[in-house]
Scaffold this motif. Sequence first.
Motif, PDB file in Angstrom:
ATOM      1  N   GLU A 231      34.236  51.038  35.427  1.00 20.87           N
ATOM      2  CA  GLU A 231      34.743  50.476  34.065  1.00 20.87           C
ATOM      3  C   GLU A 231      36.176  50.520  33.882  1.00 20.87           C
ATOM      4  O   GLU A 231      36.928  49.601  33.348  1.00 20.87           O
ATOM      5  N   THR A 232      36.941  51.574  34.729  1.00 22.33           N
ATOM      6  CA  THR A 232      38.329  51.390  34.988  1.00 22.33           C
ATOM      7  C   THR A 232      38.831  50.150  35.567  1.00 22.33           C
ATOM      8  O   THR A 232      39.788  49.418  35.315  1.00 22.33           O
ATOM      9  N   VAL A 233      38.066  49.670  36.793  1.00 18.74           N
ATOM     10  CA  VAL A 233      38.363  48.547  37.427  1.00 18.74           C
ATOM     11  C   VAL A 233      38.509  47.204  36.631  1.00 18.74           C
ATOM     12  O   VAL A 233      39.082  46.313  36.598  1.00 18.74           O
ATOM     13  N   ARG A 234      37.203  47.346  35.884  1.00 16.17           N
ATOM     14  CA  ARG A 234      36.889  46.271  34.746  1.00 16.17           C
ATOM     15  C   ARG A 234      38.183  45.906  33.885  1.00 16.17           C
ATOM     16  O   ARG A 234      38.733  45.029  33.564  1.00 16.17           O
ATOM     17  N   ALA A 235      38.514  47.183  33.364  1.00 15.95           N
ATOM     18  CA  ALA A 235      39.612  47.094  32.276  1.00 15.95           C
ATOM     19  C   ALA A 235      40.914  46.789  32.737  1.00 15.95           C
ATOM     20  O   ALA A 235      41.569  46.116  32.309  1.00 15.95           O
ATOM     21  N   ASP A 236      41.317  47.161  34.184  1.00 11.66           N
ATOM     22  CA  ASP A 236      42.589  46.768  34.581  1.00 11.66           C
ATOM     23  C   ASP A 236      42.622  45.376  35.086  1.00 11.66           C
ATOM     24  O   ASP A 236      43.670  44.726  35.027  1.00 11.66           O
ATOM     25  N   ALA A 237      41.513  44.838  35.353  1.00 10.90           N
ATOM     26  CA  ALA A 237      41.570  43.566  35.905  1.00 10.90           C
ATOM     27  C   ALA A 237      41.518  42.557  34.753  1.00 10.90           C
ATOM     28  O   ALA A 237      42.162  41.614  34.519  1.00 10.90           O
ATOM     29  N   MET A 238      40.887  43.054  33.548  1.00 13.44           N
ATOM     30  CA  MET A 238      40.967  42.192  32.147  1.00 13.44           C
ATOM     31  C   MET A 238      42.562  42.062  31.945  1.00 13.44           C
ATOM     32  O   MET A 238      42.954  41.214  31.232  1.00 13.44           O
ATOM     33  N   LYS A 239      43.234  43.226  32.038  1.00 10.05           N
ATOM     34  CA  LYS A 239      44.691  43.091  31.592  1.00 10.05           C
ATOM     35  C   LYS A 239      45.344  41.829  32.546  1.00 10.05           C
ATOM     36  O   LYS A 239      46.265  41.403  31.827  1.00 10.05           O
ATOM     37  N   VAL A 240      45.012  42.007  33.711  1.00  7.86           N
ATOM     38  CA  VAL A 240      45.732  40.870  34.573  1.00  7.86           C
ATOM     39  C   VAL A 240      45.300  39.461  34.103  1.00  7.86           C
ATOM     40  O   VAL A 240      46.130  38.494  33.723  1.00  7.86           O
ATOM     41  N   LEU A 241      43.936  39.284  33.789  1.00  5.35           N
ATOM     42  CA  LEU A 241      43.392  37.996  33.681  1.00  5.35           C
ATOM     43  C   LEU A 241      43.701  37.643  32.027  1.00  5.35           C
ATOM     44  O   LEU A 241      44.051  36.490  31.969  1.00  5.35           O
ATOM     45  N   GLN A 242      44.028  38.335  31.470  1.00  7.56           N
ATOM     46  CA  GLN A 242      44.440  38.092  29.934  1.00  7.56           C
ATOM     47  C   GLN A 242      45.845  38.185  29.836  1.00  7.56           C
ATOM     48  O   GLN A 242      46.556  37.899  28.806  1.00  7.56           O
ATOM     49  N   GLY A 243      46.749  38.346  31.052  1.00  6.91           N
ATOM     50  CA  GLY A 243      48.036  38.203  30.885  1.00  6.91           C
ATOM     51  C   GLY A 243      48.830  39.551  30.475  1.00  6.91           C
ATOM     52  O   GLY A 243      50.058  39.141  30.234  1.00  6.91           O
ATOM     53  N   GLN A 244      48.222  40.602  30.013  1.00  5.91           N
ATOM     54  CA  GLN A 244      48.932  41.839  29.515  1.00  5.91           C
ATOM     55  C   GLN A 244      49.644  42.447  30.608  1.00  5.91           C
ATOM     56  O   GLN A 244      50.408  43.500  30.400  1.00  5.91           O
ATOM     57  N   SER A 245      49.232  42.257  31.926  1.00  9.27           N
ATOM     58  CA  SER A 245      50.241  42.807  32.929  1.00  9.27           C
ATOM     59  C   SER A 245      49.980  41.923  34.286  1.00  9.27           C
ATOM     60  O   SER A 245      48.986  40.968  34.307  1.00  9.27           O
ATOM     61  N   LYS A 246      50.982  41.968  35.242  1.00  9.02           N
ATOM     62  CA  LYS A 246      51.159  41.071  36.213  1.00  9.02           C
ATOM     63  C   LYS A 246      51.236  41.607  37.470  1.00  9.02           C
ATOM     64  O   LYS A 246      51.854  42.716  37.783  1.00  9.02           O
ATOM     65  N   PRO A 247      50.453  41.210  38.555  1.00  3.77           N
ATOM     66  CA  PRO A 247      50.702  41.614  39.861  1.00  3.77           C
ATOM     67  C   PRO A 247      52.025  41.345  40.386  1.00  3.77           C
ATOM     68  O   PRO A 247      52.948  40.785  39.801  1.00  3.77           O
ATOM     69  N   SER A 248      52.457  42.058  41.471  1.00  2.00           N
ATOM     70  CA  SER A 248      53.606  42.020  42.123  1.00  2.00           C
ATOM     71  C   SER A 248      53.517  40.818  42.854  1.00  2.00           C
ATOM     72  O   SER A 248      52.633  39.891  42.744  1.00  2.00           O
ATOM     73  N   ALA A 249      54.868  40.223  43.345  1.00  2.00           N
ATOM     74  CA  ALA A 249      55.194  39.143  43.983  1.00  2.00           C
ATOM     75  C   ALA A 249      54.012  38.937  45.149  1.00  2.00           C
ATOM     76  O   ALA A 249      53.573  39.885  45.585  1.00  2.00           O
ATOM     77  N   SER A 250      53.687  37.611  45.495  1.00  2.00           N
ATOM     78  CA  SER A 250      52.814  37.242  46.589  1.00  2.00           C
ATOM     79  C   SER A 250      53.179  37.711  47.915  1.00  2.00           C
ATOM     80  O   SER A 250      54.235  37.883  47.921  1.00  2.00           O
ATOM     81  N   MET A 251      52.240  38.213  48.558  1.00  2.00           N
ATOM     82  CA  MET A 251      52.378  38.979  49.930  1.00  2.00           C
ATOM     83  C   MET A 251      51.723  38.321  50.908  1.00  2.00           C
ATOM     84  O   MET A 251      50.625  37.631  50.749  1.00  2.00           O
ATOM     85  N   THR A 252      52.062  38.323  52.013  1.00  2.00           N
ATOM     86  CA  THR A 252      51.526  37.875  53.242  1.00  2.00           C
ATOM     87  C   THR A 252      50.307  38.550  53.505  1.00  2.00           C
ATOM     88  O   THR A 252      50.058  40.083  53.500  1.00  2.00           O
TER      89      THR A 252
END
Length: 257
Positions: A231-252
Amino acid sequence: MRTLIVFVLCAASFQISAQVQQGAASSDPLALGKNEMQHGDSKGAEAFFTNFVKENPDSAEAWFYLGGSEIGLKNYDAAITDFQKLLALKPDAWVAHNNLSLAYAEKGDWADFDKERVIMKDARDKNLPGVDKTSGDTIDEFRVNGEDYEVRYFYTLHGGYQVRYLILHFGKDGKADHWIELESLDVDQGTYKAMHPKEAAKGDRVYTMDTMQANGNQGLIKFYEGEPTYETVRADAMKVLQGQSKPSASMTPGKKN
């Protein structure tokens, strides 16, 4: 929207057949219904298997496919009933527990979802006969901003990145083009062990959630000290997919910046 049952059937059809195969191998009374499911006709399959179980209520395999057709039609309550009837006939039909968790996820019934996942984990921990410890379970599917995502869980940490959950997006060609994963790379464990020796000694690990693209680019979303619930994983992923939070810059790939 991707048909929920497709992956489950592909991953588990051989298992369920071995567990509940009925009748002579040369004559399959369920062939018509199975053919309708293979061609995506969930409504036709549901009608076939509904009639079949009326005459053959002890056919565990028929209850399995009836539940699958109900999931295809989004009749989740009916699917739950069907898989429970299967388990009453065949308690070690583990694929039924997995499909129940999927149906509960579609309903948002996380209490019953968690119960089914506990049953599956316990069976795998105990190495019970017939339980699969290596394949990924399809446990959820959802839509965000008009895009479909499929979620897979791995009991044994999977691949070089040691993945627990994959949240997959598929392109028009049917191939995964980007995804979010919860991973637990060995390279991340040293610091965790130094900071949390008791937890590490019990087998706890640090996990990270990352975005991944088919071209190899990735971005870090967050760290978790210990394994988070789905449930935590799903909620955190949803925030990213909905644009509410953003991942860090791309990494190698393969490096943690």
